[in-house]
Design a protein around this motif. Structure first.
Motif, PDB file in Angstrom:
ATOM      1  N   ASP A   1       0.977   4.159  -2.797  1.00 52.45           N
ATOM      2  CA  ASP A   1       0.763   5.563  -2.416  1.00 52.45           C
ATOM      3  C   ASP A   1       1.885   6.453  -2.933  1.00 52.45           C
ATOM      4  O   ASP A   1       1.647   7.558  -3.418  1.00 52.45           O
ATOM      5  CB  ASP A   1       0.643   5.698  -0.893  1.00 52.45           C
ATOM      6  CG  ASP A   1      -0.639   5.101  -0.344  1.00 52.45           C
ATOM      7  OD1 ASP A   1      -1.557   4.821  -1.148  1.00 52.45           O
ATOM      8  OD2 ASP A   1      -0.725   4.894   0.882  1.00 52.45           O
TER       9      ASP A   1
ATOM     10  N   ARG B   1       0.840  -1.212   0.000  1.00 52.59           N
ATOM     11  CA  ARG B   1       0.000   0.000   0.000  1.00 52.59           C
ATOM     12  C   ARG B   1       0.867   1.251   0.000  1.00 52.59           C
ATOM     13  O   ARG B   1       0.574   2.222  -0.696  1.00 52.59           O
ATOM     14  CB  ARG B   1      -0.943  -0.005   1.198  1.00 52.59           C
ATOM     15  CG  ARG B   1      -2.137  -0.913   1.037  1.00 52.59           C
ATOM     16  CD  ARG B   1      -3.192  -0.662   2.095  1.00 52.59           C
ATOM     17  NE  ARG B   1      -2.676  -0.737   3.451  1.00 52.59           N
ATOM     18  CZ  ARG B   1      -2.516  -1.855   4.162  1.00 52.59           C
ATOM     19  NH1 ARG B   1      -2.818  -3.004   3.630  1.00 52.59           N
ATOM     20  NH2 ARG B   1      -2.041  -1.807   5.391  1.00 52.59           N
ATOM     21  N   GLN B   2       1.942   1.243   0.789  1.00 50.23           N
ATOM     22  CA  GLN B   2       2.840   2.397   0.823  1.00 50.23           C
ATOM     23  C   GLN B   2       3.502   2.615  -0.535  1.00 50.23           C
ATOM     24  O   GLN B   2       3.664   3.752  -0.980  1.00 50.23           O
ATOM     25  CB  GLN B   2       3.908   2.213   1.905  1.00 50.23           C
ATOM     26  CG  GLN B   2       3.376   2.341   3.309  1.00 50.23           C
ATOM     27  CD  GLN B   2       4.453   2.047   4.346  1.00 50.23           C
ATOM     28  OE1 GLN B   2       5.514   1.502   4.048  1.00 50.23           O
ATOM     29  NE2 GLN B   2       4.163   2.402   5.582  1.00 50.23           N
TER      30      GLN B   2
ATOM     31  N   ARG C   1       1.512   9.482  -5.615  1.00 48.68           N
ATOM     32  CA  ARG C   1       1.910  10.834  -5.222  1.00 48.68           C
ATOM     33  C   ARG C   1       2.891  11.440  -6.228  1.00 48.68           C
ATOM     34  O   ARG C   1       2.748  12.593  -6.634  1.00 48.68           O
ATOM     35  CB  ARG C   1       2.541  10.796  -3.830  1.00 48.68           C
ATOM     36  CG  ARG C   1       2.866  12.159  -3.268  1.00 48.68           C
ATOM     37  CD  ARG C   1       3.487  12.068  -1.893  1.00 48.68           C
ATOM     38  NE  ARG C   1       4.803  11.468  -1.891  1.00 48.68           N
ATOM     39  CZ  ARG C   1       5.921  12.066  -2.303  1.00 48.68           C
ATOM     40  NH1 ARG C   1       5.868  13.297  -2.771  1.00 48.68           N
ATOM     41  NH2 ARG C   1       7.072  11.452  -2.266  1.00 48.68           N
TER      42      ARG C   1
END
Length: 195
Positions: free
Chosen positions: A104, A100-101, A108
């Protein structure tokens, strides 16, 4: 010498590669490492499973009191079989958090696409260009294009992913953003992504 044969899902495979590399990079950061001690691993599972001791116990195949003892620090040296099961369960959940990181971070910052393919264009006023020629391009995709690309990856839609990459790279390289022209990729030879 003939061309290399691309895998059946080259765009999705390239996205999985960059996702794996970013996840591994995040895992290598010391302060974000996986819990090491049995007590820290049990505490990690306890937090991830809503602080439910019975759920952790059921997951690990032990009595809830055993989980409580690890949480309080009263047990420190688990039997080998329990230690293996504990490590596997923590690693699976830790990797999903890192995944998930990684997503993300890609959303971004956006991705840079390296692509070798034939590009054709369509304009409502001029129709479709028949002068497609192979080009080797590398352009940045916007965060919104990257978001749509990751959604196509999650849906397993190779065709949509290729369409998003082709449109994003084509618009950036040929300066077509806002012109209403569509870009299509044909004869994909190579694709790779970087953050």
């Amino acid at each position: 010498m003939g061309r290399q044969v691309m895998p059946a899902t080259p765009v999705l495979d390239a996205l999985r590669d960059i996702h794996r590399l970013e996840r591994d990079r995040l895992a290598a950061v010391p302060q974000k490492g996986m819990p090491k001690s049995p007590q820290a691993q049990v505490a990690f599972l306890h937090r991830r499973l809503g602080r439910s001791t019975p759920r952790v116990a059921a997951l690990l195949g032990v009595h809830p009191e055993t989980v409580r003892r690890y949480l309080r620090g009263q047990r420190r040296n688990p039997p080998p079989e329990f230690a293996d099961r504990l490590h596997r369960e923590v690693a699976a959940r830790f990797r999903s958090r890192l995944a998930r990181q990684a997503d993300d971070e890609m959303r971004r910052r956006g991705l840079r696409a390296y692509i070798t393919a034939t590009f054709t264009f369509y304009s409502p006023s001029a129709g479709t260009s028949e002068d497609g020629r192979e080009r080797r391009l590398n352009e940045d995709l916007t965060p919104s294009e990257t978001e749509r690309l990751l959604a196509a990856r999650d849906a397993g839609d190779e065709e949509r992913a290729l369409q998003i990459v082709g449109q994003g790279v084509g618009e950036a390289y040929f300066d077509l953003r806002g012109t209403g022209m569509d870009v299509e990729v044909r004869d994909l030879v190579h694709i790779k992504f970087e953050l």
